[in-house]
Design a protein around this motif. Structure first.
Motif, mmCIF file in Angstrom:
data_model
loop_
_atom_site.group_PDB
_atom_site.id
_atom_site.type_symbol
_atom_site.label_atom_id
_atom_site.label_comp_id
_atom_site.label_asym_id
_atom_site.label_seq_id
_atom_site.Cartn_x
_atom_site.Cartn_y
_atom_site.Cartn_z
ATOM 1 N N MET A 17 0.723 -1.238 0.046
ATOM 2 C CA MET A 17 -0.039 0.126 -0.057
ATOM 3 C C MET A 17 0.829 1.196 0.135
ATOM 4 N N LYS A 18 0.694 2.091 -1.137
ATOM 5 C CA LYS A 18 1.676 3.039 -1.152
ATOM 6 C C LYS A 18 0.849 4.458 -1.366
ATOM 7 N N GLN A 19 1.559 5.714 -1.311
ATOM 8 C CA GLN A 19 0.957 6.983 -1.541
ATOM 9 C C GLN A 19 0.125 6.905 -2.828
ATOM 10 N N ALA A 20 -1.208 7.525 -2.966
ATOM 11 C CA ALA A 20 -1.556 7.493 -4.407
ATOM 12 C C ALA A 20 -0.786 8.288 -5.344
ATOM 13 N N GLY A 21 -0.370 7.510 -6.621
ATOM 14 C CA GLY A 21 0.210 8.562 -7.675
ATOM 15 C C GLY A 21 1.702 8.400 -7.325
ATOM 16 N N GLY A 22 2.129 7.912 -6.241
ATOM 17 C CA GLY A 22 3.707 7.709 -5.899
ATOM 18 C C GLY A 22 4.089 6.496 -6.692
ATOM 19 N N PHE A 28 -9.373 -13.251 1.456
ATOM 20 C CA PHE A 28 -7.949 -13.058 1.685
ATOM 21 C C PHE A 28 -8.149 -12.154 3.019
ATOM 22 N N LEU A 29 -7.310 -12.561 4.135
ATOM 23 C CA LEU A 29 -7.003 -11.809 5.212
ATOM 24 C C LEU A 29 -5.569 -11.555 5.367
ATOM 25 N N SER A 30 -4.950 -10.286 6.018
ATOM 26 C CA SER A 30 -3.703 -10.273 6.167
ATOM 27 C C SER A 30 -3.153 -11.013 7.045
ATOM 28 N N ASP A 31 -1.998 -12.012 6.670
ATOM 29 C CA ASP A 31 -1.523 -12.975 7.566
ATOM 30 C C ASP A 31 -0.560 -12.476 8.603
ATOM 31 N N GLY A 32 -1.111 -11.985 9.707
ATOM 32 C CA GLY A 32 -0.144 -11.451 10.810
ATOM 33 C C GLY A 32 -0.808 -9.901 10.873
ATOM 34 N N LYS A 33 0.228 -9.096 10.471
ATOM 35 C CA LYS A 33 -0.032 -7.559 10.823
ATOM 36 C C LYS A 33 -1.110 -6.989 9.698
ATOM 37 N N ALA A 34 -1.948 -6.318 9.911
ATOM 38 C CA ALA A 34 -2.878 -5.827 9.155
ATOM 39 C C ALA A 34 -2.541 -4.319 8.486
ATOM 40 N N ILE A 35 -2.990 -4.323 7.165
ATOM 41 C CA ILE A 35 -2.935 -2.766 6.550
ATOM 42 C C ILE A 35 -4.008 -2.029 6.794
ATOM 43 N N GLU A 36 -3.981 -0.829 7.409
ATOM 44 C CA GLU A 36 -5.101 0.119 7.776
ATOM 45 C C GLU A 36 -4.867 1.324 6.793
ATOM 46 N N TYR A 37 -6.316 1.748 6.142
ATOM 47 C CA TYR A 37 -6.144 2.995 5.554
ATOM 48 C C TYR A 37 -5.699 4.254 6.388
ATOM 49 N N PRO A 38 -5.227 5.262 5.688
ATOM 50 C CA PRO A 38 -4.531 6.308 6.733
ATOM 51 C C PRO A 38 -5.927 7.178 7.169
ATOM 52 N N SER A 39 -5.596 7.468 8.497
ATOM 53 C CA SER A 39 -6.667 8.173 9.269
ATOM 54 C C SER A 39 -7.180 9.256 8.933
ATOM 55 N N ASP A 40 -6.384 10.145 8.168
ATOM 56 C CA ASP A 40 -6.903 11.433 7.803
ATOM 57 C C ASP A 40 -7.274 11.363 6.345
ATOM 58 N N GLY A 41 -7.658 10.343 5.957
ATOM 59 C CA GLY A 41 -8.580 10.061 4.511
ATOM 60 C C GLY A 41 -7.617 10.308 3.422
ATOM 61 N N SER A 42 -6.282 10.369 3.381
ATOM 62 C CA SER A 42 -5.630 10.551 2.324
ATOM 63 C C SER A 42 -5.702 9.358 1.481
ATOM 64 N N ALA A 43 -5.589 9.139 0.156
ATOM 65 C CA ALA A 43 -5.859 8.009 -0.808
ATOM 66 C C ALA A 43 -4.486 7.497 -0.732
ATOM 67 N N VAL A 44 -4.496 6.022 -1.383
ATOM 68 C CA VAL A 44 -3.507 5.173 -1.434
ATOM 69 C C VAL A 44 -3.623 4.464 -2.769
ATOM 70 N N ASP A 45 -2.639 3.765 -3.196
ATOM 71 C CA ASP A 45 -2.651 2.660 -4.160
ATOM 72 C C ASP A 45 -2.085 1.374 -3.798
ATOM 73 N N PHE A 46 -2.768 0.523 -4.485
ATOM 74 C CA PHE A 46 -2.420 -0.911 -4.069
ATOM 75 C C PHE A 46 -1.618 -1.675 -5.181
ATOM 76 N N ILE A 47 -0.458 -2.319 -4.922
ATOM 77 C CA ILE A 47 0.271 -3.266 -5.829
ATOM 78 C C ILE A 47 0.231 -4.513 -5.206
ATOM 79 N N ALA A 48 -0.036 -5.769 -5.786
ATOM 80 C CA ALA A 48 0.039 -7.059 -5.413
ATOM 81 C C ALA A 48 0.609 -8.055 -6.414
ATOM 82 N N TYR A 49 1.130 -9.178 -5.785
ATOM 83 C CA TYR A 49 1.852 -10.209 -6.812
ATOM 84 C C TYR A 49 1.306 -11.711 -6.092
ATOM 85 N N TYR A 50 1.445 -12.441 -6.740
ATOM 86 C CA TYR A 50 1.443 -14.069 -6.454
ATOM 87 C C TYR A 50 2.385 -14.691 -7.121
ATOM 88 N N PRO A 51 3.026 -15.835 -6.334
ATOM 89 C CA PRO A 51 2.794 -16.011 -4.856
ATOM 90 C C PRO A 51 3.733 -15.413 -4.249
#
Length: 531
Positions: free
Chosen positions: A64-69, A94-117
């Motif tokens: 999870m990264k800053q939107a547009g970054g 799918f649930l996080s396997d351990g630590k969770a990702i949380e959206y920023p509390s200030d409402g700022s936007a984020v982008d996601f990148i994912a891969y498998y495996p």
């Protein structure tokens, strides 16, 4: 026609956020929303990621990264640095396997990148690829998704779409003299086996020195291998070994490269411990909604299989069709409806030639002309309203290949109500899979009726139209079909009066719909699931 290779990149739909009220967990102190995923898996190959479902404990890696970054240490948001997500039951939740990702509390936007495996250790966001060992394809079947951008805790559900980054080669084995080839082994020499995949931008850099011999994995009466993409097959050879005898063969001339996300299939006939290359099987891009296309269909000069991708992003499929240039009619148009397809764009009615097919092979529907006077509309097969996310995608529904002479009242009433219902069915699920078609005859003895297009060319008038629809509710797929006459006399009727099972529609039309779904699923016609 511009031909498309078989996109083995039949994609996964991962949906941001779960479907019920437990999907978003709010942390009371920080008011942050925990990110979770549910998924629908597309495809029909044998590895976990390309099969019809996930396997228990499959894991993906998520950033999870800053939107547009640009993905990097300075743009990672919170704990969103290569977080493993797991589907413990193999049901696609799918649930996080351990630590969770949380959206920023200030409402700022984020982008996601994912891969498998998932890989726990990455060097500067580089995923190490090695296809030398084919015994566990799920461990080398690399997928990547970067489409889910500008998200916040209040964003609507979105689809994280994974695409295959490697290529697949399938050798179908047969025996014309009952030779037992259960002990047959197949190796590929001259292929490169190692590469670096950059998770920042999705680029693959092949190690040119990593040339090796790979043993293909036997799966029933086939041998398969997941390989690195290659612009040329020069130097690549297959060796078949059986009962102490070996036979070296080259790939068919129709395979000139190993495209990213492509699946190449050809056949070998085993006889007396030797072999000869048979004509390869037909190859075509297919997804869950794509009906079966036989080799005989593809060999007919008047049958054209056409794929359209979203004009603003060529990774995403739009719709595909099987078109008859003699009748000037698509037998079917297959398409998904998912988030972003339906929006607020208002149609412009700018009819144009399909750019994927020579204009002389299409009916010209620039104007309906005298067809209007005889009570016909230019009836869409994929509706304009199913592609209103933006003007560019809507314009693709106004290709001539997507139109037929459809009775105006039938089109504007019973058919329009059915189209509206299909869009409503999408509101409660990630994706609705649809095949809309037309048939020129009810039976072999029917007389085919023709109209004239605006250039006085002949175009067939369908006897009836049909739809086959599939969607997943929970972890169960449901299907339904409709066969409706091209007749104004039934315009005011309830479309449910014409409902039938997909299996029955297959018997009527001769097409096989939703080939990855079981016969039991296609045999059902529970109208209560579609009210």
């Amino acid at each position: 026609m511009k031909k498309k290779n078989l996109l083995w990149s039949v994609f996964l739909l991962l949906v941001l956020g779960a479907c019920d009220k437990t999907a978003q967990q709010v942390v009371d102190d920080e008011k942050q929303t925990v990110v979770q995923f549910t998924s629908v898996v597309e495809g029909d190959a044998v590895t976990r990621a390309t099969g019809s479902s996930w396997a228990a404990n499959d894991r993906i890696g998520v950033f999870m990264k800053q939107a547009g970054g640009t993905l990097g240490a300075g743009t990672i948001v919170g704990e969103g640095d290569n977080v493993p997500f797991i589907t413990k039951q193999g049901n696609g939740n799918f649930l996080s396997d351990g630590k969770a990702i949380e959206y920023p509390s200030d409402g700022s936007a984020v982008d996601f990148i994912a891969y498998y495996p998932y890989q726990s250790t990455l060097d500067n966001y580089i995923y190490k690829v090695d296809v030398t060992n084919q015994s566990k394809p799920e461990e080398i079947d690399l997928l990547y998704a970067d489409n889910l951008t500008n998200r916040t805790a209040t964003s609507t559900t979105g689809n994280l779409q994974f695409y295959h980054q490697l290529s697949q080669l399938v050798l179908n084995l047969s025996s014309s003299d009952n030779t037992d080839f259960s002990n047959l082994s197949v190796t590929i020499s001259g292929v490169k086996t190692k590469a670096n995949f950059n998770l920042v931008d999705g680029s693959l850099t092949v190690d040119e020195k990593s040339i090796a011999t790979v043993t293909m994995r036997r799966v029933g009466n086939a041998a398969e291998a997941i390989l690195l993409p290659a612009n040329t097959i020069n130097g690549i050879k297959l060796t078949l070994t059986l009962n102490g005898k070996t036979k070296e063969i080259t790939l068919p001339t129709s395979i000139t490269s190993l495209e990213q996300g492509a699946k190449h299939i050809f056949s070998v006939n085993i006889k007396n411990g030797g072999s000869q290359v048979d004509p390869e099987e037909g190859k075509y891009a297919k997804w869950r909604e794509t009906p079966v296309i036989t080799k005989n269909m593809l060999e007919k000069s008047n049958i054209k299989y056409i794929n359209h991708y979203m004009p603003d992003n060529k990774k995403y499929r739009n719709y595909s069709l099987l078109y008859d240039t003699n009748l000037k009619m698509a037998y079917w148009v297959a398409y998904p409806i998912y988030e972003g397809c339906v929006g607020s764009f208002q149609r412009q009615d700018d009819w144009i030639e399909d750019p994927e097919l020579d204009g002389s092979l299409q009916a010209n529907f620039n104007k309906a002309g005298d067809m209007f006077k005889r009570g016909y509309n230019r009836g869409h097969q994929i509706p304009s309203k199913d592609r209103t996310g933006n003007g560019a995608m809507n314009a693709t529904t106004f290709y001539y290949t997507n139109a037929t002479p459809q009775k105006a009242n039938m089109n504007g009433q019973i058919w329009a109500r059915l189209e509206d219902a299909v869009r409503r069915w999408n509101s409660s699920v990630d994706t609705v899979f649809v095949v809309t078609g037309a048939m020129a005859k009810e039976s072999e003895n029917d007389v085919v009726k023709y109209e004239v297009d605006c250039k006085n060319g002949k175009v067939v008038v369908p006897k009836y139209y049909y739809k086959a629809v599939a969607r997943e509710l929970g972890s169960t797929f449901y299907t339904i079909a409709f066969k409706i006459p091209n007749d104004d006399a039934i315009a005011g009727r309830d479309y449910m009066d014409y409902a039938c099972s997909v299996e029955d529609l297959e018997k009527i039309t001769g097409f096989t719909f939703f080939p990855t779904l079981s016969a039991d699923i296609k045999r059902q016609c529970d109208k209560s699931k579609w009210r």
